[in-house]
Design a protein around this motif. Structure first.
Motif, PDB file in Angstrom:
ATOM      1  N   LEU A   1       0.930  -1.055   0.046  1.00  0.00           N
ATOM      2  CA  LEU A   1      -0.091  -0.036  -0.015  1.00  0.00           C
ATOM      3  C   LEU A   1       0.785   1.226  -0.012  1.00  0.00           C
ATOM      4  CD1 LEU A   1      -1.729  -2.141   1.930  1.00  0.00           C
ATOM      5  CD2 LEU A   1      -3.353  -0.368   1.668  1.00  0.00           C
ATOM      6  N   ALA A   2       0.585   2.167  -0.855  1.00  0.00           N
ATOM      7  CA  ALA A   2       1.406   3.580  -0.974  1.00  0.00           C
ATOM      8  C   ALA A   2       0.522   4.594  -1.059  1.00  0.00           C
ATOM      9  CB  ALA A   2       2.096   3.151  -2.505  1.00  0.00           C
ATOM     10  N   PRO A   3       0.197   5.183  -0.119  1.00  0.00           N
ATOM     11  CA  PRO A   3      -0.844   6.228   0.108  1.00  0.00           C
ATOM     12  C   PRO A   3      -0.074   7.570  -0.180  1.00  0.00           C
ATOM     13  CG  PRO A   3      -0.064   5.552   2.614  1.00  0.00           C
ATOM     14  CD  PRO A   3       0.592   4.586   1.304  1.00  0.00           C
ATOM     15  N   GLY A   4      -0.948   8.446  -0.570  1.00  0.00           N
ATOM     16  CA  GLY A   4      -0.195   9.597  -0.764  1.00  0.00           C
ATOM     17  C   GLY A   4       0.483  10.062  -2.023  1.00  0.00           C
ATOM     18  N   ALA A   5      -0.244  11.199  -2.765  1.00  0.00           N
ATOM     19  CA  ALA A   5       0.188  11.396  -4.260  1.00  0.00           C
ATOM     20  C   ALA A   5       1.480  11.988  -4.404  1.00  0.00           C
ATOM     21  CB  ALA A   5      -0.898  12.442  -5.083  1.00  0.00           C
ATOM     22  N   ALA A   6       2.062  12.496  -3.329  1.00  0.00           N
ATOM     23  CA  ALA A   6       3.367  13.166  -3.444  1.00  0.00           C
ATOM     24  C   ALA A   6       4.516  12.426  -3.964  1.00  0.00           C
ATOM     25  CB  ALA A   6       3.615  13.739  -2.198  1.00  0.00           C
ATOM     26  N   THR A   7       4.378  11.177  -3.725  1.00  0.00           N
ATOM     27  CA  THR A   7       5.395  10.067  -4.142  1.00  0.00           C
ATOM     28  C   THR A   7       5.141   9.104  -5.385  1.00  0.00           C
ATOM     29  OG1 THR A   7       4.639   8.787  -2.161  1.00  0.00           O
ATOM     30  CG2 THR A   7       6.828   9.872  -1.910  1.00  0.00           C
ATOM     31  N   ALA A   8       3.855   9.611  -6.128  1.00  0.00           N
ATOM     32  CA  ALA A   8       3.404   8.864  -7.045  1.00  0.00           C
ATOM     33  C   ALA A   8       4.369   8.572  -8.110  1.00  0.00           C
ATOM     34  CB  ALA A   8       2.169   9.702  -7.682  1.00  0.00           C
ATOM     35  N   ARG A   9       5.287   9.421  -8.413  1.00  0.00           N
ATOM     36  CA  ARG A   9       6.353   9.043  -9.513  1.00  0.00           C
ATOM     37  C   ARG A   9       7.064   7.837  -9.161  1.00  0.00           C
ATOM     38  NH1 ARG A   9       8.693  14.709 -11.783  1.00  0.00           N
ATOM     39  NH2 ARG A   9       6.616  15.785 -12.702  1.00  0.00           N
ATOM     40  N   ILE A  10       7.689   7.948  -7.909  1.00  0.00           N
ATOM     41  CA  ILE A  10       8.415   6.665  -7.262  1.00  0.00           C
ATOM     42  C   ILE A  10       7.530   5.356  -7.360  1.00  0.00           C
ATOM     43  CG2 ILE A  10       9.621   5.769  -5.161  1.00  0.00           C
ATOM     44  CD1 ILE A  10      10.278   8.817  -4.382  1.00  0.00           C
ATOM     45  N   VAL A  11       6.349   5.444  -7.035  1.00  0.00           N
ATOM     46  CA  VAL A  11       5.621   4.427  -7.106  1.00  0.00           C
ATOM     47  C   VAL A  11       5.300   3.845  -8.308  1.00  0.00           C
ATOM     48  CG1 VAL A  11       3.527   3.227  -6.434  1.00  0.00           C
ATOM     49  CG2 VAL A  11       4.143   4.861  -4.932  1.00  0.00           C
TER      50      VAL A  11
END
Length: 604
Positions: free
Chosen positions: A89-99
């Motif tokens: 689970l990867a919440p939060g759009a701030a790290t969307a590029r990394i995910v």
């Protein structure tokens, strides 16, 4: 007519929506926060509680890591992937590029994103309709403000935060168009906008100096600083994500809730059993994914007129309208409700939807859809009476108003003139469907291959969109709603291809050694269908508001913990105690449906 393999492959590509995830022993979830603060009494804490509750109930382990530093976040993500954690689970759009980069590099790992979506086959996403709950908060604020100036503190300018802001101001302006608004983003002055209480405090002080007497803070744990500044000045704040009414009792007008713990729990159950039918879940008021916190801490601040105004706006949102009440907050007259509802179901078993695996020597147990209907019946306080009929007969009965409701796989053109179903922009509304499910393709194991492989005729279920699509393309179809019969036709080479729901088909094939040796699956998913509860026109005319309430309740149940917490028993074979014996039963055991372990509590 002959349909060549290349042509059929092209058709499959155009219909492909999702691939079904399969449950296995490698299910080892993890959550990675892009923040240093997890116990924030808001967004992150709820997410962690949802994962913890799942792990406690299912007896599995989980992992979590947290970092606001992008480099460290990237390292943690690599560690979880290498450690075999799946899903992540990867919440939060701030790290969307990394995910996104990690998901592209590791297609065998499933990622579940919260508050943003990525169009990748191994990514599932949970999005919330924050505007709906924020709109209600704006209505309350418009009634309560004395300065006629409202403030908003956002962590940073990302879609979820903008939805909070826009919904809040729109709700206020629907009551009083001349209200002034002020907005501050903590990311303009802080490197940690969602966990910087001092920055939140200073933002609150600045908005107070700018005449705002009510401020909505959507900035994670930073919002506690904003609420503190408002309480010191005798002004009012609005909390976010979790119920923060007790942070400064008497100075928090309400909290705009995102029920993240429930959403994560349901998502993990869905992923565990391959039941995630849409790659993106949209959770709003209808799905009980968002709401307002009302309790003893803010009760003195909410007048009866404010309660009535919010209730009416909520009903209008749920019914697809947005008509705000008059300034006096007068409520719409309550509509009478039916004493009971006669529901027609398909007469063929459909595991795990209509019927669960049969008990040894006993009757079939109700399946997923029946449990969902029963939960809705319980919540609405209206008993459902079930009757099985062939689909064609059921359509005829509903058209003649001989029944109140009919369960169908999807909406076909012939239903437009005889039934009513939830719509949005003139089309069937999938967000208020009762259930979503896939279709797969099966053929005989000894069928020839190559471009001359003759795929027709194709056996398809009745009343599905794919059947209509194939018919329009001139494909020779054998329409048959009995899956056992369709598989039998394929076994006897009466058809060359079968289209079927893979959960049901795989279950039947897996229980028959003869079918296992004869039939193979060639495509896991070629399209998706949505099951709807249709209502007779007479029923809808008599109970229009209740009908909308019913569809909304079914949508809420579809995403509820009470439903999905029972999902294990659909897959663990006969002999499992269900606590719900027989299709005719309209109630479920409330304690069992909500069997929280000690110390686990869902946000209300």
């Amino acid at each position: 007519m002959r349909l060549h393999r290349a042509t059929f492959t092209a058709l499959i590509i155009t219909l492909l929506l999702t691939l079904t995830a399969h449950a296995d022993s490698s299910f080892r979830p993890a959550i990675l926060f892009n923040s240093d603060v997890v116990q924030d009494n808001a967004f992150n804490q709820q997410l962690l509680e949802g994962v913890q509750t799942y792990a406690e109930r299912k007896g599995i382990d989980y992992a979590y890591k947290a970092s606001a530093n992008p480099r460290q976040y990237h390292r943690y993500l690599d560690t979880l992937i290498r450690g075999g954690r799946n899903p992540i689970l990867a919440p939060g759009a701030a790290t969307a590029r990394i995910v996104r980069a990690a998901a592209e590099a590791h297609p065998d790992t499933t990622f579940i994103t919260i508050d943003y979506s990525l169009d990748l086959p191994n990514v599932r996403s949970i999005l919330f309709r924050e505007r709906e709950a924020a709109y209600l908060a704006g209505v309350l604020a418009a009634y309560r403000t004395e300065s006629q100036v409202l403030g908003f503190v956002g962590g940073m300018k990302i879609p979820a935060i903008e939805d909070f802001r826009e919904g809040f101001f729109a709700g206020a302006h629907s009551v009083n168009p001349v209200i002034q608004t002020r907005t501050l983003y903590l990311s303009d002055n802080s490197a940690r906008p969602f966990d910087d209480a001092d920055a939140g405090y200073q933002a609150g002080r600045k908005l107070l100096a700018d005449q705002a007497d009510i401020v909505f803070s959507a900035a994670g744990s930073s919002g506690e600083g904003t609420l503190r500044a408002l309480a010191e000045a005798g002004a009012l704040g609005i909390g976010v994500d979790s119920n923060q009414n007790d942070v400064a009792p008497g100075h928090v007008l309400t909290s705009v809730l995102k029920k993240l713990d429930r959403a994560v729990y349901v998502a993990l159950v869905s992923e565990r059993w391959g039941l995630w039918r849409n790659r993106v879940k949209h959770l709003g008021l209808a799905q009980d994914g968002v709401g307002l916190a009302m309790d003893e801490h803010n009760a003195p601040l909410i007048t009866r007129a404010m309660h009535d105004a919010v209730d009416q706006v909520r009903n209008d949102i749920l019914a697809g309208r947005l008509i705000v009440s008059d300034s006096d907050g007068s409520a719409i007259a309550t509509e009478r409700r039916p004493l009971s509802i006669r529901v027609l179901l398909p007469d063929t078993p459909q595991w795990p939807y209509i019927t669960n695996a049969p008990q040894t020597g006993g009757a079939d147990r109700p399946g997923l859809v029946i449990d969902a209907l029963n939960l809705a019946s319980q919540e609405l306080g209206v008993p459902f009476h079930y009757e099985r009929q062939p689909l064609r007969r059921g359509i005829y009965s509903l058209g003649r108003n001989e029944a109140d409701a009919l369960l169908v796989k999807s909406i076909s053109p012939e239903l437009d003139n005889i039934a009513v179903y939830p719509v949005e922009d003139g089309r069937p509304d999938p967000s208020r469907a009762l259930m979503h499910w896939d279709l797969a393709v099966y053929r005989r194991a000894d069928s020839p291959t190559g471009v001359d492989y003759r795929l027709m005729p194709i056996a398809v279920p009745l009343g599905t969109r794919i059947a209509e699509d194939l018919a329009r393309k001139g494909v020779d179809l054998s329409r048959n709603d009995n899956l056992r019969s369709r598989l039998g036709m394929l076994e006897r080479a009466r058809v060359n291809t079968v289209v079927a729901d893979p959960l049901h088909a795989d279950y039947l094939i897996g229980r028959s050694p003869r079918l296992r040796n004869t039939i193979v699956k060639t495509a896991d998913a070629i399209g998706e269908e949505a099951s709807y509860l249709l209502l007779s026109r007479d029923f809808y005319r008599t109970y229009p508001r209740f009908s909308e309430e019913l569809w909304n309740q079914l949508s809420q149940v579809r995403e509820s913990v009470a439903l999905w917490d029972q999902a294990d028993r659909y897959f663990e074979g006969p002999g499992v105690e269900t606590g719900n014996n027989g299709v005719e039963k309209t109630k479920v055991d409330e304690a069992k449906a909500d069997n929280r372990p000690p110390g686990a509590a869902w946000t209300q």
